[in-house]
Design a protein around this motif. Structure first.
Motif, PDB file in Angstrom:
ATOM      1  N   LEU A  31      53.123  73.871 102.607  1.00  0.00           N
ATOM      2  CA  LEU A  31      51.958  74.518 102.018  1.00  0.00           C
ATOM      3  C   LEU A  31      50.914  74.792 103.088  1.00  0.00           C
ATOM      4  N   GLU A  32      50.246  75.928 102.980  1.00  0.00           N
ATOM      5  CA  GLU A  32      49.158  76.239 103.896  1.00  0.00           C
ATOM      6  C   GLU A  32      47.974  75.305 103.631  1.00  0.00           C
ATOM      7  N   PRO A  33      47.262  74.880 104.694  1.00  0.00           N
ATOM      8  CA  PRO A  33      46.128  73.959 104.512  1.00  0.00           C
ATOM      9  C   PRO A  33      45.086  74.473 103.525  1.00  0.00           C
ATOM     10  N   GLU A  34      44.840  75.774 103.517  1.00  0.00           N
ATOM     11  CA  GLU A  34      43.839  76.341 102.600  1.00  0.00           C
ATOM     12  C   GLU A  34      44.258  76.152 101.137  1.00  0.00           C
ATOM     13  N   PHE A  35      45.546  76.300 100.870  1.00  0.00           N
ATOM     14  CA  PHE A  35      46.033  76.133  99.505  1.00  0.00           C
ATOM     15  C   PHE A  35      45.955  74.671  99.081  1.00  0.00           C
ATOM     16  N   VAL A  36      46.279  73.759  99.988  1.00  0.00           N
ATOM     17  CA  VAL A  36      46.155  72.335  99.688  1.00  0.00           C
ATOM     18  C   VAL A  36      44.712  71.987  99.348  1.00  0.00           C
ATOM     19  N   ASN A  37      43.775  72.509 100.118  1.00  0.00           N
ATOM     20  CA  ASN A  37      42.357  72.236  99.856  1.00  0.00           C
ATOM     21  C   ASN A  37      41.929  72.800  98.506  1.00  0.00           C
ATOM     22  N   GLN A  38      42.438  73.966  98.154  1.00  0.00           N
ATOM     23  CA  GLN A  38      42.121  74.558  96.865  1.00  0.00           C
ATOM     24  C   GLN A  38      42.607  73.669  95.725  1.00  0.00           C
ATOM     25  N   ILE A  39      43.803  73.122  95.865  1.00  0.00           N
ATOM     26  CA  ILE A  39      44.331  72.213  94.846  1.00  0.00           C
ATOM     27  C   ILE A  39      43.463  70.966  94.749  1.00  0.00           C
ATOM     28  N   ASN A  40      43.162  70.366  95.902  1.00  0.00           N
ATOM     29  CA  ASN A  40      42.359  69.141  95.911  1.00  0.00           C
ATOM     30  C   ASN A  40      40.985  69.344  95.280  1.00  0.00           C
ATOM     31  N   ASP A  41      40.398  70.502  95.507  1.00  0.00           N
ATOM     32  CA  ASP A  41      39.064  70.780  94.969  1.00  0.00           C
ATOM     33  C   ASP A  41      39.035  70.787  93.442  1.00  0.00           C
ATOM     34  N   SER A  42      40.175  71.028  92.826  1.00  0.00           N
ATOM     35  CA  SER A  42      40.210  71.131  91.367  1.00  0.00           C
ATOM     36  C   SER A  42      40.642  69.834  90.679  1.00  0.00           C
ATOM     37  N   LEU A  43      41.082  68.835  91.440  1.00  0.00           N
ATOM     38  CA  LEU A  43      41.681  67.652  90.827  1.00  0.00           C
ATOM     39  C   LEU A  43      40.677  66.732  90.153  1.00  0.00           C
ATOM     40  N   ASP A  44      39.469  66.605  90.709  1.00  0.00           N
ATOM     41  CA  ASP A  44      38.499  65.680  90.110  1.00  0.00           C
ATOM     42  C   ASP A  44      38.152  66.086  88.680  1.00  0.00           C
ATOM     43  N   ASP A  45      37.867  67.354  88.460  1.00  0.00           N
ATOM     44  CA  ASP A  45      37.546  67.814  87.104  1.00  0.00           C
ATOM     45  C   ASP A  45      38.749  67.670  86.182  1.00  0.00           C
ATOM     46  N   ALA A  46      39.933  67.976  86.693  1.00  0.00           N
ATOM     47  CA  ALA A  46      41.144  67.847  85.879  1.00  0.00           C
ATOM     48  C   ALA A  46      41.384  66.395  85.487  1.00  0.00           C
ATOM     49  N   TYR A  47      41.107  65.482  86.405  1.00  0.00           N
ATOM     50  CA  TYR A  47      41.291  64.060  86.117  1.00  0.00           C
ATOM     51  C   TYR A  47      40.299  63.575  85.072  1.00  0.00           C
ATOM     52  N   GLU A  48      39.035  63.958  85.197  1.00  0.00           N
ATOM     53  CA  GLU A  48      38.028  63.523  84.223  1.00  0.00           C
ATOM     54  C   GLU A  48      38.365  64.014  82.827  1.00  0.00           C
ATOM     55  N   LYS A  49      38.842  65.229  82.715  1.00  0.00           N
ATOM     56  CA  LYS A  49      39.242  65.784  81.421  1.00  0.00           C
ATOM     57  C   LYS A  49      40.336  64.936  80.777  1.00  0.00           C
ATOM     58  N   ARG A  50      41.323  64.527  81.560  1.00  0.00           N
ATOM     59  CA  ARG A  50      42.440  63.736  81.035  1.00  0.00           C
ATOM     60  C   ARG A  50      42.042  62.283  80.813  1.00  0.00           C
ATOM     61  N   ARG A  51      41.139  61.784  81.649  1.00  0.00           N
ATOM     62  CA  ARG A  51      40.710  60.386  81.509  1.00  0.00           C
ATOM     63  C   ARG A  51      39.943  60.176  80.204  1.00  0.00           C
ATOM     64  N   VAL A  52      39.148  61.146  79.815  1.00  0.00           N
ATOM     65  CA  VAL A  52      38.428  61.061  78.538  1.00  0.00           C
ATOM     66  C   VAL A  52      39.407  60.914  77.379  1.00  0.00           C
ATOM     67  N   ILE A  53      40.475  61.687  77.406  1.00  0.00           N
ATOM     68  CA  ILE A  53      41.462  61.642  76.325  1.00  0.00           C
ATOM     69  C   ILE A  53      42.245  60.338  76.362  1.00  0.00           C
ATOM     70  N   GLN A  54      42.616  59.865  77.557  1.00  0.00           N
ATOM     71  CA  GLN A  54      43.310  58.586  77.674  1.00  0.00           C
ATOM     72  C   GLN A  54      42.482  57.462  77.054  1.00  0.00           C
ATOM     73  N   LYS A  55      41.195  57.425  77.379  1.00  0.00           N
ATOM     74  CA  LYS A  55      40.330  56.371  76.846  1.00  0.00           C
ATOM     75  C   LYS A  55      40.132  56.520  75.348  1.00  0.00           C
ATOM     76  N   LYS A  56      39.952  57.746  74.887  1.00  0.00           N
ATOM     77  CA  LYS A  56      39.731  57.983  73.455  1.00  0.00           C
ATOM     78  C   LYS A  56      40.920  57.501  72.624  1.00  0.00           C
ATOM     79  N   ASN A  57      42.120  57.674  73.184  1.00  0.00           N
ATOM     80  CA  ASN A  57      43.325  57.313  72.452  1.00  0.00           C
ATOM     81  C   ASN A  57      43.837  55.916  72.784  1.00  0.00           C
ATOM     82  N   GLY A  58      43.038  55.152  73.545  1.00  0.00           N
ATOM     83  CA  GLY A  58      43.344  53.752  73.787  1.00  0.00           C
ATOM     84  C   GLY A  58      44.523  53.493  74.703  1.00  0.00           C
TER      85      GLY A  58
END
Length: 267
Positions: A31-58
Motif C-alpha cells: 500500500l502507498e503511504p498516503e493511502f495508509v494514512n488515509q485509512i488511519n485517519d478514519s479509524l478513530d471515528d469508526a471505532y467510537e461508533k462501534r464502541r458505543v454499540i458494543q457498550k449499549k448491548n453489553g
C-alpha cells in the motif's frame, strides 16, 4: 524460512506453494503511504461508533480495540477492495471467484486486551485440504516485537487440534513487517496477536475472503443497498457478494439468468 517478498515480486503459483507449506506469507510495500494514512485517519471515528454499540448491548469486555464490518459507501473500504490486492493469489487459492466474508480491524494498544490476543484460527471448523477461507492482514503501523507483532505458527494450518500455549509461543514465528505490508494466510493457521508494550498504537485491517457459497458474516449488499450496487464496477460487485445473494421472495427467485441474485459462476 523465506516467506517475505515485495508486492507482486512472485507469481501466484509460487505464493500457493508457500501458503501450502507454511500457511502464510508477507508482501511488503503493498500500500502507498498516503493511502495508509488515509485509512488511519478514519479509524478513530469508526471505532467510537462501534464502541458505543458494543457498550449499549453489553458486550464491551474483551472487545477493546476491535472494529468490525468497516465497509461503508463513503469511507476507504471500497477504495481498498477496488484495488484488488492479491487477486491472483486468491483466485489461485480458491480456484476461481471469491467474496469478502468480513472486513474489520484491530487497534492494539498497551491498555487493551482484545480477544484476538488469544490463540485462535479464523475459521471454526478445520477444513483440511479444502480451501474455503483466506485471511488478509493489512499493516497500518510497523509490526515489531515490542508492539505486538502477530504470532504465526507456521505449518499449523495442517493441524486440526489447537496447540497448547507452551508449544505455540515457543515455536511460533512473528509477523514482523513494515507499515503498508500485507500478510496473507490460510484461515486454518493458528495465530495470536501479541501484546503491545509501547505507548503507540498498532493498527491493522483484518479481512477474510471465502468462496462465494459461504455465508458472509455481514450482509454487505443489503447494508450498502441493492441500488447502490448497480453503481459499482463488476469486480466490486463480485467481491462484495452482489453476485451471490440469496433471494427472499418467489419474485426474486424466478428471474432470467442475467437477473438472478445468485449467479451461475459462483460455485
Amino acid at each position: 524460512m523465506k516467506n517475505k517478498f515485495n508486492y507482486s515480486e512472485i507469481s501466484a503459483e509460487k505464493a500457493m506453494d508457500i501458503l501450502n507449506q507454511f500457511g502464510w506469507l508477507t508482501y511488503e510495500n503493498a500500500l502507498e503511504p498516503e493511502f495508509v494514512n488515509q485509512i488511519n485517519d478514519s479509524l478513530d471515528d469508526a471505532y467510537e461508533k462501534r464502541r458505543v454499540i458494543q457498550k449499549k448491548n453489553g458486550i464491551s469486555q474483551n472487545m477493546e480495540g476491535t472494529l468490525h464490518h468497516l465497509i461503508e459507501p463513503d469511507n476507504f473500504a471500497l477504495k481498498f477492495l477496488e484495488r484488488m490486492y492479491c487477486d491472483q493469489e486468491m483466485q489461485a487459492f480458491f480456484g476461481g471467484n471469491y467474496i469478502v466474508n468480513a472486513f474489520g480491524g484491530v487497534m492494539n494498544s498497551k491498555n487493551n486486551r482484545p480477544y484476538v490476543q488469544n490463540i485462535h484460527r479464523d475459521v471454526r471448523s478445520f477444513m483440511g485440504d479444502e480451501k474455503f477461507m483466506v485471511q488478509m492482514m493489512v499493516l497500518l503501523d510497523d509490526f515489531t516485537l515490542e508492539n505486538g507483532a502477530t504470532y504465526m505458527l507456521s505449518g499449523s494450518h495442517l493441524i486440526a487440534a489447537k496447540p497448547n500455549d507452551n508449544y505455540f509461543y515457543e515455536k511460533a514465528d512473528r509477523a514482523i513487517a513494515k507499515k503498508g505490508s500485507i500478510v496473507l494466510f490460510d484461515s486454518n493457521l493458528w495465530h495470536a496477536a501479541g501484546k503491545n508494550n509501547t505507548d503507540g498504537n498498532r493498527r491493522v485491517l483484518t479481512i477474510s475472503f471465502t468462496k462465494p457459497q459461504f455465508k458472509q458474516q455481514f450482509d454487505y449488499p443489503r447494508s450498502l443497498g441493492y441500488e447502490f450496487g448497480e453503481s459499482l464496477n463488476d469486480d466490486l460487485r463480485q467481491i462484495l457478494g452482489y453476485k451471490s445473494r440469496i433471494p427472499a421472495t418467489l419474485d426474486e427467485y424466478y428471474q432470467p439468468l442475467n437477473k438472478r441474485m445468485y449467479q451461475p459462476d459462483q460455485g
